[in-house]
Enzyme design. Structure first.
Site, PDB file in Angstrom:
ATOM      1  N   LYS A 193      -5.484  18.808 -46.660  1.00 22.56           N
ATOM      2  CA  LYS A 193      -6.787  18.479 -47.360  1.00 22.56           C
ATOM      3  C   LYS A 193      -6.766  18.648 -48.587  1.00 22.56           C
ATOM      4  CE  LYS A 193     -10.853  16.775 -46.490  1.00 22.56           C
ATOM      5  NZ  LYS A 193     -10.879  15.186 -45.776  1.00 22.56           N
ATOM      6  N   SER A 387     -12.114  10.982 -43.000  1.00 17.25           N
ATOM      7  CA  SER A 387     -12.767  12.342 -43.232  1.00 17.25           C
ATOM      8  C   SER A 387     -14.132  11.968 -42.903  1.00 17.25           C
ATOM      9  CB  SER A 387     -12.810  12.832 -44.541  1.00 17.25           C
ATOM     10  OG  SER A 387     -13.034  14.258 -44.873  1.00 17.25           O
TER      11      SER A 387
END
Length: 587
Positions: A193, A387
Protein backbone atom coordinates in the site's frame (compact mmCIF):
# COMPACT_ATOMS: atom_id res chain seq x y z
CA UNK A 1 -28.51 62.47 -5.97
CA UNK A 2 -26.45 59.76 -4.30
CA UNK A 3 -29.57 57.59 -3.95
CA UNK A 4 -30.46 58.24 -7.59
CA UNK A 5 -27.13 56.93 -8.87
CA UNK A 6 -27.36 53.95 -6.54
CA UNK A 7 -30.78 52.98 -7.89
CA UNK A 8 -29.71 53.64 -11.49
CA UNK A 9 -26.64 51.43 -11.05
CA UNK A 10 -28.75 48.66 -9.50
CA UNK A 11 -31.24 48.92 -12.36
CA UNK A 12 -28.46 48.70 -14.99
CA UNK A 13 -26.89 45.76 -13.23
CA UNK A 14 -30.24 43.97 -13.05
CA UNK A 15 -30.84 44.60 -16.74
CA UNK A 16 -27.39 43.31 -17.62
CA UNK A 17 -27.94 40.15 -15.59
CA UNK A 18 -31.33 39.65 -17.25
CA UNK A 19 -29.71 39.98 -20.70
CA UNK A 20 -27.09 37.39 -19.76
CA UNK A 21 -29.78 34.99 -18.54
CA UNK A 22 -31.80 35.49 -21.74
CA UNK A 23 -28.66 34.92 -23.83
CA UNK A 24 -27.92 31.68 -22.00
CA UNK A 25 -31.51 30.51 -22.44
CA UNK A 26 -31.38 31.37 -26.16
CA UNK A 27 -28.11 29.47 -26.60
CA UNK A 28 -29.58 26.49 -24.76
CA UNK A 29 -32.71 26.53 -26.91
CA UNK A 30 -30.64 26.78 -30.12
CA UNK A 31 -28.40 23.97 -28.92
CA UNK A 32 -31.34 21.78 -27.96
CA UNK A 33 -33.15 22.35 -31.27
CA UNK A 34 -29.96 21.75 -33.28
CA UNK A 35 -29.05 18.39 -31.81
CA UNK A 36 -31.09 16.30 -34.19
CA UNK A 37 -30.89 18.45 -37.34
CA UNK A 38 -27.84 16.57 -38.67
CA UNK A 39 -28.73 13.94 -41.23
CA UNK A 40 -26.56 11.05 -42.37
CA UNK A 41 -26.10 11.17 -46.12
CA UNK A 42 -24.98 8.22 -48.27
CA UNK A 43 -21.21 7.56 -48.31
CA UNK A 44 -20.65 9.34 -45.00
CA UNK A 45 -17.42 8.82 -43.07
CA UNK A 46 -17.44 8.73 -39.27
CA UNK A 47 -14.59 10.99 -38.12
CA UNK A 48 -12.92 10.30 -34.79
CA UNK A 49 -10.48 12.77 -33.30
CA UNK A 50 -9.99 11.40 -29.80
CA UNK A 51 -7.21 13.77 -28.69
CA UNK A 52 -9.13 14.97 -25.63
CA UNK A 53 -9.85 13.73 -22.12
CA UNK A 54 -12.65 11.28 -22.95
CA UNK A 55 -15.34 11.19 -20.23
CA UNK A 56 -17.02 7.91 -19.35
CA UNK A 57 -20.31 9.21 -20.72
CA UNK A 58 -21.36 12.22 -22.75
CA UNK A 59 -22.67 15.26 -20.93
CA UNK A 60 -26.20 15.99 -22.10
CA UNK A 61 -25.73 19.65 -23.00
CA UNK A 62 -22.67 19.12 -25.18
CA UNK A 63 -23.71 21.57 -27.92
CA UNK A 64 -24.30 24.38 -25.45
CA UNK A 65 -20.83 23.94 -23.99
CA UNK A 66 -19.31 24.35 -27.46
CA UNK A 67 -21.15 27.65 -28.04
CA UNK A 68 -20.04 28.96 -24.65
CA UNK A 69 -16.40 28.20 -25.40
CA UNK A 70 -16.02 25.53 -22.73
CA UNK A 71 -13.68 23.50 -24.92
CA UNK A 72 -10.19 23.94 -26.19
CA UNK A 73 -9.33 22.98 -29.73
CA UNK A 74 -11.79 20.13 -30.18
CA UNK A 75 -15.42 20.45 -31.19
CA UNK A 76 -16.09 16.87 -30.14
CA UNK A 77 -16.42 15.87 -26.49
CA UNK A 78 -18.39 12.64 -26.88
CA UNK A 79 -18.16 10.21 -23.99
CA UNK A 80 -16.90 6.65 -24.26
CA UNK A 81 -20.49 5.39 -24.21
CA UNK A 82 -21.49 7.34 -27.33
CA UNK A 83 -18.26 6.56 -29.17
CA UNK A 84 -18.81 2.83 -28.72
CA UNK A 85 -22.52 3.06 -29.59
CA UNK A 86 -21.59 5.02 -32.72
CA UNK A 87 -19.15 2.32 -33.86
CA UNK A 88 -21.67 -0.45 -33.23
CA UNK A 89 -24.54 1.36 -34.98
CA UNK A 90 -22.37 2.47 -37.90
CA UNK A 91 -21.42 -1.15 -38.54
CA UNK A 92 -24.92 -1.79 -39.92
CA UNK A 93 -25.69 1.73 -41.14
CA UNK A 94 -25.79 1.60 -44.98
CA UNK A 95 -24.95 5.32 -45.15
CA UNK A 96 -21.67 4.95 -43.26
CA UNK A 97 -18.81 3.85 -45.54
CA UNK A 98 -16.00 3.80 -42.99
CA UNK A 99 -14.19 5.40 -40.08
CA UNK A 100 -11.40 7.99 -40.24
CA UNK A 101 -9.27 7.93 -37.08
CA UNK A 102 -7.11 11.06 -36.78
CA UNK A 103 -5.13 10.41 -33.63
CA UNK A 104 -2.05 11.98 -32.10
CA UNK A 105 -2.92 10.79 -28.61
CA UNK A 106 -6.00 9.21 -27.05
CA UNK A 107 -7.26 10.76 -23.83
CA UNK A 108 -8.19 7.61 -21.96
CA UNK A 109 -6.69 4.53 -20.33
CA UNK A 110 -5.26 1.41 -21.95
CA UNK A 111 -8.26 -0.55 -20.66
CA UNK A 112 -10.72 1.78 -22.41
CA UNK A 113 -8.63 1.73 -25.59
CA UNK A 114 -8.89 -2.08 -25.49
CA UNK A 115 -12.67 -1.79 -25.49
CA UNK A 116 -12.59 0.69 -28.38
CA UNK A 117 -10.24 -1.62 -30.32
CA UNK A 118 -12.59 -4.56 -29.91
CA UNK A 119 -15.52 -2.58 -31.29
CA UNK A 120 -13.48 -1.23 -34.22
CA UNK A 121 -12.36 -4.77 -35.09
CA UNK A 122 -16.02 -5.80 -35.09
CA UNK A 123 -16.85 -2.80 -37.30
CA UNK A 124 -14.22 -3.90 -39.84
CA UNK A 125 -15.79 -7.35 -40.01
CA UNK A 126 -18.74 -5.70 -41.78
CA UNK A 127 -16.43 -5.01 -44.72
CA UNK A 128 -16.15 -1.28 -44.08
CA UNK A 129 -12.80 0.50 -43.92
CA UNK A 130 -10.93 2.08 -41.00
CA UNK A 131 -8.12 4.50 -41.90
CA UNK A 132 -5.79 5.96 -39.24
CA UNK A 133 -3.63 9.04 -39.73
CA UNK A 134 -1.65 11.58 -37.76
CA UNK A 135 1.33 13.89 -38.12
CA UNK A 136 2.75 12.29 -34.99
CA UNK A 137 1.26 9.33 -33.16
CA UNK A 138 1.73 8.49 -29.49
CA UNK A 139 1.81 4.80 -28.61
CA UNK A 140 -1.67 4.78 -27.05
CA UNK A 141 -3.03 6.26 -30.28
CA UNK A 142 -1.06 3.71 -32.29
CA UNK A 143 -2.45 0.89 -30.15
CA UNK A 144 -5.96 1.95 -31.13
CA UNK A 145 -4.95 2.55 -34.75
CA UNK A 146 -3.79 -1.07 -35.11
CA UNK A 147 -7.43 -2.16 -35.01
CA UNK A 148 -7.90 -0.53 -38.43
CA UNK A 149 -7.00 -1.43 -42.02
CA UNK A 150 -4.34 1.15 -42.83
CA UNK A 151 -2.11 3.45 -40.76
CA UNK A 152 -0.32 6.55 -42.09
CA UNK A 153 1.84 9.32 -40.65
CA UNK A 154 3.43 12.32 -42.35
CA UNK A 155 6.89 11.82 -43.93
CA UNK A 156 8.60 13.84 -41.18
CA UNK A 157 6.29 12.55 -38.45
CA UNK A 158 6.95 10.44 -35.37
CA UNK A 159 5.62 7.12 -34.16
CA UNK A 160 6.43 7.32 -30.47
CA UNK A 161 6.62 3.74 -29.20
CA UNK A 162 8.82 3.47 -26.11
CA UNK A 163 7.09 1.22 -23.57
CA UNK A 164 5.16 1.99 -20.40
CA UNK A 165 6.30 3.74 -17.24
CA UNK A 166 4.87 4.92 -13.97
CA UNK A 167 6.07 7.97 -12.11
CA UNK A 168 5.59 8.56 -8.40
CA UNK A 169 6.14 12.01 -6.94
CA UNK A 170 7.72 12.03 -3.47
CA UNK A 171 7.14 14.86 -0.99
CA UNK A 172 9.45 13.80 1.86
CA UNK A 173 12.21 16.34 1.15
CA UNK A 174 9.66 19.13 0.72
CA UNK A 175 7.97 18.22 4.01
CA UNK A 176 11.39 18.08 5.71
CA UNK A 177 12.22 21.58 4.46
CA UNK A 178 8.88 22.82 5.80
CA UNK A 179 9.34 20.96 9.13
CA UNK A 180 6.05 19.12 8.60
CA UNK A 181 5.75 15.52 9.77
CA UNK A 182 3.20 13.24 8.15
CA UNK A 183 2.03 10.72 10.74
CA UNK A 184 1.03 7.55 8.91
CA UNK A 185 -1.02 4.54 9.94
CA UNK A 186 -1.22 1.52 7.61
CA UNK A 187 -3.07 -1.75 7.82
CA UNK A 188 -1.05 -4.75 9.08
CA UNK A 189 1.31 -6.20 6.45
CA UNK A 190 0.18 -3.55 3.92
CA UNK A 191 3.68 -3.38 2.44
CA UNK A 192 2.31 -2.82 -1.06
CA UNK A 193 0.00 0.00 0.00
CA UNK A 194 2.44 2.57 -1.31
CA UNK A 195 0.12 5.59 -1.43
CA UNK A 196 1.75 6.85 1.77
CA UNK A 197 5.37 6.23 0.72
CA UNK A 198 5.84 9.71 -0.81
CA UNK A 199 5.44 11.18 2.67
CA UNK A 200 8.37 9.34 4.27
CA UNK A 201 10.53 8.03 1.39
CA UNK A 202 12.36 9.72 -1.48
CA UNK A 203 12.12 6.72 -3.83
CA UNK A 204 10.08 3.54 -4.27
CA UNK A 205 10.28 0.77 -1.71
CA UNK A 206 11.37 -2.67 -2.93
CA UNK A 207 7.80 -3.94 -2.48
CA UNK A 208 6.34 -1.10 -4.53
CA UNK A 209 8.94 -1.55 -7.28
CA UNK A 210 8.08 -5.26 -7.37
CA UNK A 211 4.36 -4.67 -7.84
CA UNK A 212 4.93 -1.88 -10.37
CA UNK A 213 7.20 -4.09 -12.45
CA UNK A 214 4.67 -6.94 -12.48
CA UNK A 215 1.78 -4.62 -13.28
CA UNK A 216 3.48 -2.74 -16.10
CA UNK A 217 4.85 -5.90 -17.68
CA UNK A 218 1.36 -7.45 -17.70
CA UNK A 219 -0.13 -4.38 -19.35
CA UNK A 220 2.70 -3.94 -21.85
CA UNK A 221 2.60 -7.61 -22.81
CA UNK A 222 -1.07 -7.23 -23.72
CA UNK A 223 -0.40 -4.13 -25.83
CA UNK A 224 2.61 -5.63 -27.63
CA UNK A 225 0.76 -8.90 -28.20
CA UNK A 226 -2.18 -7.09 -29.83
CA UNK A 227 0.14 -4.99 -32.00
CA UNK A 228 2.05 -8.11 -33.01
CA UNK A 229 -1.11 -9.90 -34.11
CA UNK A 230 -2.53 -6.88 -35.93
CA UNK A 231 0.64 -5.95 -37.80
CA UNK A 232 2.39 -9.31 -38.14
CA UNK A 233 5.51 -8.12 -36.30
CA UNK A 234 7.42 -10.30 -33.87
CA UNK A 235 6.97 -9.20 -30.24
CA UNK A 236 10.70 -9.30 -29.61
CA UNK A 237 11.29 -6.96 -32.54
CA UNK A 238 8.67 -4.52 -31.23
CA UNK A 239 10.48 -4.39 -27.89
CA UNK A 240 13.88 -3.94 -29.55
CA UNK A 241 12.62 -0.93 -31.50
CA UNK A 242 10.89 0.48 -28.40
CA UNK A 243 14.15 0.14 -26.45
CA UNK A 244 16.28 2.09 -28.94
CA UNK A 245 13.61 4.67 -29.89
CA UNK A 246 14.18 3.96 -33.59
CA UNK A 247 10.50 4.42 -34.44
CA UNK A 248 10.24 7.66 -32.50
CA UNK A 249 12.83 9.58 -34.47
CA UNK A 250 12.65 8.04 -37.94
CA UNK A 251 9.32 7.63 -39.74
CA UNK A 252 11.00 5.62 -42.49
CA UNK A 253 11.94 2.95 -39.94
CA UNK A 254 8.26 2.68 -38.94
CA UNK A 255 7.40 2.08 -42.60
CA UNK A 256 10.27 -0.35 -43.23
CA UNK A 257 9.36 -2.37 -40.13
CA UNK A 258 5.67 -2.58 -41.22
CA UNK A 259 4.31 -0.58 -38.26
CA UNK A 260 2.59 1.73 -40.74
CA UNK A 261 1.33 1.39 -44.31
CA UNK A 262 2.67 4.59 -45.73
CA UNK A 263 4.08 8.10 -45.30
CA UNK A 264 1.55 10.64 -46.54
CA UNK A 265 0.22 14.14 -46.10
CA UNK A 266 -3.34 14.84 -45.06
CA UNK A 267 -4.51 15.74 -48.56
CA UNK A 268 -3.28 12.33 -49.73
CA UNK A 269 -5.22 10.63 -46.93
CA UNK A 270 -8.36 12.51 -47.96
CA UNK A 271 -7.82 11.32 -51.52
CA UNK A 272 -7.41 7.74 -50.26
CA UNK A 273 -10.68 7.98 -48.31
CA UNK A 274 -12.44 9.32 -51.39
CA UNK A 275 -11.24 6.29 -53.33
CA UNK A 276 -12.52 3.93 -50.64
CA UNK A 277 -15.93 5.62 -50.46
CA UNK A 278 -16.26 5.99 -54.24
CA UNK A 279 -16.54 9.78 -54.11
CA UNK A 280 -15.44 11.91 -57.03
CA UNK A 281 -12.12 13.62 -56.26
CA UNK A 282 -13.65 17.04 -56.94
CA UNK A 283 -16.29 16.61 -54.24
CA UNK A 284 -16.08 16.90 -50.48
CA UNK A 285 -16.36 13.92 -48.18
CA UNK A 286 -19.47 13.75 -46.02
CA UNK A 287 -17.98 13.68 -42.52
CA UNK A 288 -19.67 13.47 -39.12
CA UNK A 289 -17.87 13.47 -35.78
CA UNK A 290 -18.99 11.41 -32.81
CA UNK A 291 -21.18 14.08 -31.24
CA UNK A 292 -22.93 14.78 -34.54
CA UNK A 293 -23.47 11.12 -35.36
CA UNK A 294 -24.74 10.37 -31.85
CA UNK A 295 -27.35 13.11 -32.37
CA UNK A 296 -28.24 11.85 -35.83
CA UNK A 297 -28.70 8.22 -34.83
CA UNK A 298 -32.32 7.26 -34.19
CA UNK A 299 -32.99 7.31 -30.47
CA UNK A 300 -33.30 3.79 -29.10
CA UNK A 301 -36.92 2.81 -28.63
CA UNK A 302 -37.92 2.75 -24.98
CA UNK A 303 -38.72 -0.78 -23.89
CA UNK A 304 -40.84 -1.96 -20.99
CA UNK A 305 -37.90 -3.84 -19.52
CA UNK A 306 -34.72 -1.96 -18.73
CA UNK A 307 -31.16 -2.64 -17.64
CA UNK A 308 -29.73 0.09 -15.43
CA UNK A 309 -26.15 1.17 -16.08
CA UNK A 310 -24.80 2.98 -13.04
CA UNK A 311 -21.63 5.03 -13.61
CA UNK A 312 -19.27 5.07 -10.62
CA UNK A 313 -16.49 7.33 -11.83
CA UNK A 314 -13.69 9.02 -9.87
CA UNK A 315 -12.32 9.17 -6.34
CA UNK A 316 -14.70 8.01 -3.61
CA UNK A 317 -15.66 10.69 -1.10
CA UNK A 318 -18.23 11.12 1.65
CA UNK A 319 -21.32 13.09 0.62
CA UNK A 320 -22.36 14.42 -2.78
CA UNK A 321 -20.53 13.56 -6.00
CA UNK A 322 -20.68 14.35 -9.72
CA UNK A 323 -19.65 12.85 -13.07
CA UNK A 324 -15.99 12.80 -11.98
CA UNK A 325 -16.32 12.04 -8.27
CA UNK A 326 -18.11 9.19 -6.51
CA UNK A 327 -20.04 10.65 -3.60
CA UNK A 328 -21.47 8.14 -1.14
CA UNK A 329 -24.81 9.97 -1.05
CA UNK A 330 -25.11 10.46 -4.82
CA UNK A 331 -24.13 6.94 -5.86
CA UNK A 332 -26.11 5.27 -3.07
CA UNK A 333 -29.19 7.19 -4.22
CA UNK A 334 -28.62 6.07 -7.82
CA UNK A 335 -28.33 2.40 -6.81
CA UNK A 336 -31.42 2.69 -4.64
CA UNK A 337 -33.43 4.30 -7.46
CA UNK A 338 -32.42 1.50 -9.84
CA UNK A 339 -33.37 -1.11 -7.24
CA UNK A 340 -36.77 0.45 -6.59
CA UNK A 341 -37.58 1.01 -10.28
CA UNK A 342 -39.84 -1.92 -11.20
CA UNK A 343 -39.01 -1.52 -14.89
CA UNK A 344 -35.33 -2.16 -14.18
CA UNK A 345 -34.77 -5.91 -14.28
CA UNK A 346 -30.97 -5.97 -13.89
CA UNK A 347 -28.20 -3.57 -12.91
CA UNK A 348 -24.69 -3.08 -14.29
CA UNK A 349 -22.35 -0.82 -12.33
CA UNK A 350 -19.50 0.61 -14.40
CA UNK A 351 -16.62 1.25 -11.98
CA UNK A 352 -13.74 3.59 -12.82
CA UNK A 353 -12.25 4.45 -9.46
CA UNK A 354 -8.87 4.41 -7.68
CA UNK A 355 -10.77 4.27 -4.38
CA UNK A 356 -10.93 6.81 -1.58
CA UNK A 357 -12.84 7.00 1.68
CA UNK A 358 -13.22 3.56 3.31
CA UNK A 359 -16.40 4.70 5.08
CA UNK A 360 -17.99 5.98 1.86
CA UNK A 361 -16.99 2.73 0.13
CA UNK A 362 -18.79 0.72 2.80
CA UNK A 363 -21.91 2.87 2.53
CA UNK A 364 -22.02 2.24 -1.22
CA UNK A 365 -21.29 -1.48 -0.79
CA UNK A 366 -24.34 -1.80 1.44
CA UNK A 367 -26.57 -0.39 -1.30
CA UNK A 368 -25.09 -2.87 -3.77
CA UNK A 369 -25.85 -5.69 -1.34
CA UNK A 370 -29.48 -4.58 -1.01
CA UNK A 371 -29.91 -4.26 -4.79
CA UNK A 372 -28.28 -7.65 -5.46
CA UNK A 373 -30.86 -9.30 -3.24
CA UNK A 374 -33.63 -8.14 -5.60
CA UNK A 375 -32.17 -8.29 -9.12
CA UNK A 376 -28.97 -9.33 -10.95
CA UNK A 377 -26.15 -6.92 -10.18
CA UNK A 378 -23.14 -7.09 -12.51
CA UNK A 379 -19.87 -5.17 -12.23
CA UNK A 380 -17.98 -3.79 -15.24
CA UNK A 381 -14.49 -2.56 -14.32
CA UNK A 382 -13.08 0.08 -16.66
CA UNK A 383 -9.73 1.84 -16.36
CA UNK A 384 -9.39 0.95 -12.70
CA UNK A 385 -11.42 -0.44 -9.86
CA UNK A 386 -8.83 -0.52 -7.12
CA UNK A 387 -8.89 -0.28 -3.33
CA UNK A 388 -12.21 1.44 -2.53
CA UNK A 389 -13.16 0.88 -6.17
CA UNK A 390 -12.75 -2.85 -5.58
CA UNK A 391 -14.52 -2.59 -2.21
CA UNK A 392 -17.72 -1.29 -3.82
CA UNK A 393 -17.48 -4.02 -6.50
CA UNK A 394 -17.22 -7.04 -4.21
CA UNK A 395 -20.95 -7.57 -3.70
CA UNK A 396 -21.63 -7.86 -7.42
CA UNK A 397 -22.97 -11.20 -8.66
CA UNK A 398 -20.34 -11.30 -11.39
CA UNK A 399 -17.32 -9.10 -12.14
CA UNK A 400 -15.98 -8.23 -15.60
CA UNK A 401 -12.61 -6.51 -16.08
CA UNK A 402 -10.49 -5.63 -19.08
CA UNK A 403 -7.07 -7.33 -19.27
CA UNK A 404 -5.35 -4.04 -18.42
CA UNK A 405 -7.82 -2.83 -15.79
CA UNK A 406 -6.02 -1.83 -12.57
CA UNK A 407 -7.72 -3.55 -9.66
CA UNK A 408 -7.13 -5.12 -6.27
CA UNK A 409 -5.13 -2.78 -4.01
CA UNK A 410 -6.82 -4.39 -1.02
CA UNK A 411 -5.40 -2.24 1.75
CA UNK A 412 -6.08 0.84 3.89
CA UNK A 413 -4.17 3.75 5.41
CA UNK A 414 -4.60 6.99 7.31
CA UNK A 415 -2.49 10.18 7.24
CA UNK A 416 -2.37 12.90 9.89
CA UNK A 417 -0.07 15.92 9.40
CA UNK A 418 1.87 17.37 12.32
CA UNK A 419 2.76 20.99 11.49
CA UNK A 420 3.83 22.01 15.02
CA UNK A 421 7.48 22.70 14.16
CA UNK A 422 6.58 24.46 10.91
CA UNK A 423 4.05 26.72 12.62
CA UNK A 424 6.15 27.37 15.73
CA UNK A 425 9.62 27.84 14.27
CA UNK A 426 9.17 28.68 10.59
CA UNK A 427 6.02 30.80 10.69
CA UNK A 428 6.31 31.96 14.29
CA UNK A 429 2.87 30.91 15.48
CA UNK A 430 2.23 29.26 18.83
CA UNK A 431 -0.97 27.71 20.15
CA UNK A 432 -2.49 26.97 23.52
CA UNK A 433 -5.55 24.90 24.29
CA UNK A 434 -8.28 24.43 26.89
CA UNK A 435 -10.21 21.15 26.71
CA UNK A 436 -12.93 19.31 28.58
CA UNK A 437 -11.64 15.79 27.88
CA UNK A 438 -8.29 14.07 27.50
CA UNK A 439 -8.50 13.80 23.70
CA UNK A 440 -10.81 16.71 22.93
CA UNK A 441 -8.16 18.19 20.60
CA UNK A 442 -7.66 14.95 18.65
CA UNK A 443 -7.03 15.62 14.97
CA UNK A 444 -5.32 19.00 15.39
CA UNK A 445 -2.34 19.69 13.13
CA UNK A 446 -0.57 21.88 15.70
CA UNK A 447 0.40 18.97 17.96
CA UNK A 448 1.64 15.44 17.20
CA UNK A 449 -0.55 12.45 17.93
CA UNK A 450 -0.08 11.03 21.41
CA UNK A 451 1.04 7.39 21.78
CA UNK A 452 -2.48 6.50 22.90
CA UNK A 453 -4.07 8.21 19.87
CA UNK A 454 -1.63 6.47 17.54
CA UNK A 455 -2.46 3.12 19.13
CA UNK A 456 -6.19 3.71 18.71
CA UNK A 457 -5.73 4.77 15.09
CA UNK A 458 -3.61 1.74 14.33
CA UNK A 459 -6.30 -0.47 15.83
CA UNK A 460 -8.99 1.23 13.76
CA UNK A 461 -7.01 0.93 10.52
CA UNK A 462 -6.21 -2.70 11.32
CA UNK A 463 -9.90 -3.42 11.89
CA UNK A 464 -10.79 -1.76 8.59
CA UNK A 465 -8.22 -3.89 6.74
CA UNK A 466 -9.62 -6.98 8.44
CA UNK A 467 -13.12 -5.95 7.33
CA UNK A 468 -11.83 -5.49 3.78
CA UNK A 469 -10.13 -8.89 3.52
CA UNK A 470 -13.08 -10.55 5.24
CA UNK A 471 -15.47 -8.93 2.76
CA UNK A 472 -13.43 -10.12 -0.23
CA UNK A 473 -13.13 -13.63 1.23
CA UNK A 474 -16.90 -13.86 1.79
CA UNK A 475 -18.01 -12.45 -1.54
CA UNK A 476 -15.38 -14.21 -3.67
CA UNK A 477 -15.51 -17.57 -1.88
CA UNK A 478 -11.86 -17.39 -0.79
CA UNK A 479 -9.95 -17.96 2.45
CA UNK A 480 -9.22 -14.74 4.31
CA UNK A 481 -5.57 -15.74 4.73
CA UNK A 482 -5.31 -16.11 0.94
CA UNK A 483 -6.93 -12.70 0.37
CA UNK A 484 -4.39 -11.20 2.77
CA UNK A 485 -1.53 -12.84 0.84
CA UNK A 486 -2.66 -11.27 -2.47
CA UNK A 487 -3.88 -8.10 -0.76
CA UNK A 488 -1.56 -6.00 1.39
CA UNK A 489 -2.34 -3.06 -0.88
CA UNK A 490 -1.06 -4.74 -4.06
CA UNK A 491 -2.46 -3.59 -7.41
CA UNK A 492 -3.05 -6.17 -10.15
CA UNK A 493 -3.81 -5.98 -13.87
CA UNK A 494 -7.18 -7.45 -14.84
CA UNK A 495 -5.64 -10.50 -16.50
CA UNK A 496 -3.75 -11.34 -13.27
CA UNK A 497 -6.79 -10.56 -11.12
CA UNK A 498 -8.73 -13.18 -13.10
CA UNK A 499 -6.11 -15.84 -12.32
CA UNK A 500 -6.18 -14.83 -8.65
CA UNK A 501 -9.96 -15.09 -8.37
CA UNK A 502 -10.60 -11.37 -7.85
CA UNK A 503 -12.70 -11.07 -11.02
CA UNK A 504 -14.82 -13.57 -12.96
CA UNK A 505 -14.26 -12.81 -16.64
CA UNK A 506 -12.39 -10.51 -19.02
CA UNK A 507 -14.58 -8.20 -21.05
CA UNK A 508 -15.95 -4.70 -21.40
CA UNK A 509 -19.22 -2.96 -20.60
CA UNK A 510 -21.03 -4.57 -23.54
CA UNK A 511 -20.27 -8.07 -22.26
CA UNK A 512 -21.41 -7.08 -18.77
CA UNK A 513 -24.72 -5.78 -20.13
CA UNK A 514 -25.24 -8.92 -22.22
CA UNK A 515 -24.53 -11.08 -19.17
CA UNK A 516 -26.99 -9.06 -17.05
CA UNK A 517 -29.67 -9.51 -19.72
CA UNK A 518 -29.06 -13.24 -19.75
CA UNK A 519 -29.37 -13.48 -15.98
CA UNK A 520 -32.60 -11.49 -16.06
CA UNK A 521 -33.94 -13.57 -18.97
CA UNK A 522 -34.25 -10.48 -21.16
CA UNK A 523 -34.10 -10.44 -24.94
CA UNK A 524 -35.82 -7.10 -25.53
CA UNK A 525 -34.72 -4.24 -23.31
CA UNK A 526 -33.39 -0.69 -23.26
CA UNK A 527 -30.68 0.98 -21.17
CA UNK A 528 -31.37 3.48 -18.42
CA UNK A 529 -28.34 5.42 -17.13
CA UNK A 530 -27.72 6.50 -13.53
CA UNK A 531 -27.01 8.83 -11.74
CA UNK A 532 -29.13 11.40 -13.53
CA UNK A 533 -26.86 14.06 -14.99
CA UNK A 534 -27.45 17.65 -13.98
CA UNK A 535 -28.91 19.96 -16.58
CA UNK A 536 -26.14 22.17 -17.92
CA UNK A 537 -28.27 25.28 -18.19
CA UNK A 538 -29.23 24.92 -14.54
CA UNK A 539 -25.57 24.65 -13.58
CA UNK A 540 -24.63 27.70 -15.64
CA UNK A 541 -27.41 29.78 -14.13
CA UNK A 542 -26.17 28.70 -10.70
CA UNK A 543 -22.73 30.01 -11.60
CA UNK A 544 -20.92 26.70 -12.07
CA UNK A 545 -19.20 25.23 -15.14
CA UNK A 546 -19.46 21.44 -15.62
CA UNK A 547 -16.30 19.77 -14.34
CA UNK A 548 -15.59 17.64 -17.45
CA UNK A 549 -15.03 20.82 -19.46
CA UNK A 550 -12.94 22.73 -16.90
CA UNK A 551 -10.86 19.59 -16.37
CA UNK A 552 -10.39 19.14 -20.11
CA UNK A 553 -9.33 22.77 -20.57
CA UNK A 554 -6.73 22.52 -17.81
CA UNK A 555 -5.46 19.17 -19.05
CA UNK A 556 -5.08 20.49 -22.61
CA UNK A 557 -3.04 23.44 -21.32
CA UNK A 558 -0.82 21.45 -18.94
CA UNK A 559 -0.37 18.31 -21.05
CA UNK A 560 1.54 15.59 -19.21
CA UNK A 561 2.12 17.97 -16.29
CA UNK A 562 -1.58 17.65 -15.45
CA UNK A 563 -0.68 14.41 -13.64
CA UNK A 564 1.01 16.39 -10.88
CA UNK A 565 -1.95 18.73 -10.42
CA UNK A 566 -4.28 15.72 -10.30
CA UNK A 567 -2.09 14.15 -7.60
CA UNK A 568 -2.34 17.24 -5.40
CA UNK A 569 -6.09 17.44 -6.04
CA UNK A 570 -6.54 13.83 -4.89
CA UNK A 571 -4.45 14.47 -1.78
CA UNK A 572 -6.67 17.42 -0.87
CA UNK A 573 -9.68 15.06 -0.78
CA UNK A 574 -8.13 12.68 1.77
CA UNK A 575 -10.11 12.59 4.99
CA UNK A 576 -10.19 9.74 7.49
CA UNK A 577 -9.16 6.17 6.69
CA UNK A 578 -8.51 5.70 2.97
CA UNK A 579 -8.68 2.76 0.58
CA UNK A 580 -6.91 4.44 -2.35
CA UNK A 581 -4.74 3.28 -5.25
CA UNK A 582 -1.21 4.64 -4.85
CA UNK A 583 -0.11 5.67 -8.34
CA UNK A 584 -0.92 6.68 -11.91
CA UNK A 585 0.30 5.06 -15.12
CA UNK A 586 2.14 7.23 -17.65
CA UNK A 587 1.95 5.90 -21.23
Amino acid sequence: MKQFFKFMFASCLGSALMLIVLLLITIWMVGSSSKNTVTVQPKTVLYMNLNYDIPERTTDEDFTSALLGLRDGNSDMAGLNDIIENIDYAKNDPDISGIFLELSSVGTSTANIEELRNHIVSFRESGKFVISYSETMAQNAYYLATAGDEIYITPDGMLDIHGMATQVMFYKNLLDKLDIEMQIVRGPNNKFKSAVEPYFLDKMSDANREQMTKLLNSMWYKVVSDISIARGIDMQRINELADNLSLTFDAQVALDERFIDGLAYRDEIIARIKDLTGIDKSKKINILNNTQYAGARPAPKAKANKIAVIYANGQIIDGEGNDNTIGSITLSKAIREARENKKVKAIVMRVNSPGGSALASEVIRREVELAKAEKPFIISMGSYAASGGYWISTEGDYIFADPTTLTGSIGVFGTFPNAKKFLNETVGLTFDVVKTNENADFGTIVEPLTPYQMTMLQKHVGNTYNDFTSLVARTRGLRQSYVDSIGQGRVWAGVDALALGLVDELGGLDKAIAYAAEKANLTDYSIKNYPKQKDMMEMLLNGSVPEPYTKSLIKNKLGKNYTYLETFENISKLDGVQALMPFLIVE
